[in-house]
Design a protein around this motif. Sequence first.
Motif, PDB file in Angstrom:
ATOM      1  N   GLY A  89     -43.355   7.708  11.857  1.00 49.25           N
ATOM      2  CA  GLY A  89     -43.396   8.999  11.171  1.00 49.25           C
ATOM      3  C   GLY A  89     -43.245  10.204  12.080  1.00 49.25           C
ATOM      4  N   THR A  90     -43.318  10.009  13.398  1.00 45.81           N
ATOM      5  CA  THR A  90     -43.249  11.152  14.309  1.00 45.81           C
ATOM      6  C   THR A  90     -41.842  11.744  14.376  1.00 45.81           C
ATOM      7  OG1 THR A  90     -43.067   9.540  16.108  1.00 45.81           O
ATOM      8  CG2 THR A  90     -45.226  10.513  15.732  1.00 45.81           C
ATOM      9  N   GLN A 118     -39.518  11.156  12.252  1.00 52.98           N
ATOM     10  CA  GLN A 118     -39.206  11.530  10.869  1.00 52.98           C
ATOM     11  C   GLN A 118     -39.753  12.934  10.556  1.00 52.98           C
ATOM     12  OE1 GLN A 118     -40.491   8.616  11.887  1.00 52.98           O
ATOM     13  NE2 GLN A 118     -38.850   7.190  11.399  1.00 52.98           N
ATOM     14  N   GLY A 119     -40.964  13.217  11.040  1.00 51.84           N
ATOM     15  CA  GLY A 119     -41.553  14.542  10.841  1.00 51.84           C
ATOM     16  C   GLY A 119     -40.764  15.627  11.556  1.00 51.84           C
ATOM     17  N   LYS A 122     -37.696  16.285   9.543  1.00 50.48           N
ATOM     18  CA  LYS A 122     -38.045  17.046   8.339  1.00 50.48           C
ATOM     19  C   LYS A 122     -38.225  18.522   8.659  1.00 50.48           C
ATOM     20  CE  LYS A 122     -39.240  15.810   4.600  1.00 50.48           C
ATOM     21  NZ  LYS A 122     -38.499  15.776   3.309  1.00 50.48           N
ATOM     22  N   LEU A 123     -38.922  18.821   9.761  1.00 45.21           N
ATOM     23  CA  LEU A 123     -39.138  20.209  10.159  1.00 45.21           C
ATOM     24  C   LEU A 123     -37.811  20.913  10.448  1.00 45.21           C
ATOM     25  CD1 LEU A 123     -42.224  19.854  12.533  1.00 45.21           C
ATOM     26  CD2 LEU A 123     -42.151  21.153  10.393  1.00 45.21           C
ATOM     27  N   VAL A 171     -41.835  10.342   6.213  1.00 43.42           N
ATOM     28  CA  VAL A 171     -42.990  10.445   7.110  1.00 43.42           C
ATOM     29  C   VAL A 171     -44.141   9.552   6.649  1.00 43.42           C
ATOM     30  CG1 VAL A 171     -44.708  12.004   8.092  1.00 43.42           C
ATOM     31  CG2 VAL A 171     -42.351  12.797   7.758  1.00 43.42           C
TER      32      VAL A 171
END
Length: 343
Positions: free
Chosen positions: A98-99, A101-102, A105-106, A116
């Motif tokens: 999820g890192t 992926q985050g 996303k940002l 995430v």
Amino acid sequence: MKKKIAILFGGQSTEHEVSRVSASSVLRNINRDKFEVRAIGITKDGKWFEYKGEIDNIEKGSWESDDNNKINNGQNILFNKEVEAVFPVLHGLYGEDGTIQGLCKLLEIPFVGPGVLSSALCMDKVYTKYVLENFGVKQADYVVVHRDKYKKNKEKLLDVIENKLNYDLFIKPSNSGSSVGITKAHNREELEMGLEKALKYDRKILVEKSINAREVEVAVLGNESPLAAVPGEIVPAKEFYDYEAKYENEASKLLIPANLTKEEQEYIKNLAVNIYKMLDCEGLSRVDFLIDKDTNEVYLNEINTIPGFTKISMYPKLWESSGKCYKELIDELIELAINRENR
């Protein structure tokens, strides 16, 4: 116009080497007529570089010393939004959890694979179990061991495990892949040794009751309407499918399709898709099962949200056997990522 794609490889996890091999395979097979590719390597100490040299150097690991083809702008390619999508071929922590992926996303950049929340849940074996218990998914009996409690009262914890679970047992770091740090215990001494080893990789350990089982894996692909490929079966060269059996021992075999009836294949494919949806996965995942040899009961083993993409990896092999070649699979994964962002 070619779509600009970043392929991320390497990373800071224990699966760094596997990631390089997977990414090399993707780089060799991605459709260059359709995509303009930027290869971004992440070293074990977290430095990002764009790499423009030979793909073989990525696979061998010599890309890091190839200063003529290594550019210190890896992160900027993402931050400056120089690409239209990211394919994170990063197995394990800081890539599958999820890192990354985050970060995408940002930056509002589409990325291949689940989001995430689902990435974080599926990476953590303990929390995968917690969530799926509420859906009634069958899983092996287990005990969770936390480092601080183990250090404070080791003997009591060993007693608790032995009282709840009979040997044989599997000891697994909660956040690890490619079977790194996993051992099998047949007695208390091996249990203690396995816990000590697993605690080198994670502060949270999963101890599971061993099942006399066949290992069957299902590749799932898609966003809102995911599909499953034909199931495959693993015949490990050793007592269980550890890192060496997966990547170094040629005696391990992949049976595609798995030795199942048509009805059993459909059942396990539907179960894989349902679990995929329960965990809110999108893009792709490989759902791994254990089939009890004595009762034929099906148990979930784990879910991998960035499964291996090496030449011997199950995920692309399963789709190839289902009529989708490697190059088509890469195309579809990138399109799924872009479609999800547009949605």
